[in-house]
Motif scaffolding. Structure first.
Motif, short mmCIF file in Angstrom:
data_model
loop_
_atom_site.label_atom_id
_atom_site.label_comp_id
_atom_site.label_asym_id
_atom_site.label_seq_id
_atom_site.Cartn_x
_atom_site.Cartn_y
_atom_site.Cartn_z
N SER A 67 22.52 39.67 -23.89
CA SER A 67 22.08 39.55 -25.28
C SER A 67 23.22 39.96 -26.21
CB SER A 67 20.86 40.44 -25.51
OG SER A 67 21.19 41.79 -25.26
N PRO A 68 23.26 39.38 -27.40
CA PRO A 68 24.33 39.72 -28.33
C PRO A 68 24.24 41.18 -28.74
CG PRO A 68 22.68 38.37 -29.41
CD PRO A 68 22.33 38.42 -27.95
N LYS A 69 25.40 41.74 -29.12
CA LYS A 69 25.46 43.15 -29.50
C LYS A 69 24.61 43.38 -30.74
CE LYS A 69 28.77 46.81 -30.31
NZ LYS A 69 30.18 47.14 -30.52
N LYS A 70 23.81 44.43 -30.71
CA LYS A 70 22.92 44.75 -31.82
C LYS A 70 23.72 45.30 -32.99
CE LYS A 70 18.77 47.36 -32.88
NZ LYS A 70 17.81 48.35 -32.41
N LEU A 71 23.44 44.83 -34.18
CA LEU A 71 24.12 45.28 -35.38
C LEU A 71 23.66 46.69 -35.74
CD1 LEU A 71 23.91 42.09 -37.61
CD2 LEU A 71 25.94 43.05 -36.54
N PRO A 72 24.53 47.50 -36.34
CA PRO A 72 24.12 48.83 -36.79
C PRO A 72 23.05 48.73 -37.87
CG PRO A 72 26.50 48.62 -36.83
CD PRO A 72 25.95 47.27 -36.53
N LYS A 73 22.24 49.78 -38.01
CA LYS A 73 21.12 49.78 -38.94
C LYS A 73 21.55 49.50 -40.38
CE LYS A 73 17.28 52.75 -40.34
NZ LYS A 73 16.65 54.05 -40.11
N TYR A 74 22.65 50.12 -40.81
CA TYR A 74 23.10 49.96 -42.19
C TYR A 74 24.27 48.99 -42.32
CZ TYR A 74 20.03 53.87 -43.11
OH TYR A 74 18.94 54.67 -43.21
N ARG A 75 24.56 48.21 -41.28
CA ARG A 75 25.61 47.19 -41.26
C ARG A 75 27.02 47.75 -41.49
NH1 ARG A 75 21.73 44.83 -39.35
NH2 ARG A 75 20.79 42.96 -40.21
N ASN A 76 27.22 49.01 -41.11
CA ASN A 76 28.56 49.60 -41.23
C ASN A 76 29.39 49.23 -40.02
OD1 ASN A 76 26.80 51.21 -39.66
ND2 ASN A 76 28.23 52.90 -39.76
N THR A 77 30.71 49.28 -40.18
CA THR A 77 31.63 48.96 -39.10
C THR A 77 32.44 50.21 -38.80
OG1 THR A 77 31.81 46.71 -39.94
CG2 THR A 77 33.50 47.42 -38.38
#
Length: 183
Positions: A67-77
């Protein structure tokens, strides 16, 4: 339970179905009219499946079914610079700015990820311990002109509304008398 065929399985030429599985035709598909027209105009052959060139050692491997990597909750990098890890690119950018201010002599004693204890560790009546509550500030520095200590936290509009953060910010004001500056 059925008996399996011995491996390597030999499939006679011209067979289209083995059991419930379809046999893939090894010949290359014929170009469609649109593909042929594009090939004539550009000279670029149509794209083919990566599975067509199995013997090619330089072929691109097939994509995994993970499965694709889950994005962080607040979309930070999360990022890193000179071995220092930052929770966001905005925080790293602020670090660069504060380093410039310190070099210019506007601020001094710049520190990163400073911990403040909000509630001490306590023992309950049943003998177990309740752990201490801490607030970790992104940056702490002293302004040279005023001599005041500044505690900064880099926050997006979404993370400023986080209930846990708001509670800790209020406890910082009550216990330490420090107002957290949000950037």
């Amino acid at each position: 339970m059925t008996k399996r065929a011995p491996w390597p399985m030999v499939v006679p030429t011209g067979t289209t179905v083995v059991g419930t599985a379809r046999v893939r035709d090894d010949s290359r598909p014929v170009m469609t009219a649109a593909q042929r027209r594009i090939y004539e105009l550009t000279g670029n052959p149509p794209q083919s499946s990566a599975l067509d060139d199995v013997d090619d050692p330089f072929a691109v491997p097939a994509l995994s079914m993970a499965s694709p990597k889950k994005l962080p909750k607040y979309r930070n990098t999360k990022c890193e610079h000179n071995g220092i890890k930052f929770d966001s690119e905005k925080e790293r950018s602020r670090w660069f700015h504060l380093i410039q201010l310190q070099a210019a002599g506007v601020i001094r004693d710049l520190r990163l990820q400073v911990s403040f204890v909000l509630t001490e560790r306590r023992q309950r009546d049943d003998g177990t311990c309740e752990r201490a509550s801490k607030y970790v500030a992104d940056f702490v520095y002293v302004v040279v002109a005023t001599g005041l200590q500044v505690v900064e936290d880099v926050k997006s509009t979404a993370t400023r509304k986080n209930r846990t953060y708001i509670q800790k910010r209020k406890q910082m004001l009550e216990k330490h008398g420090i107002t957290v500056k949000e950037i």
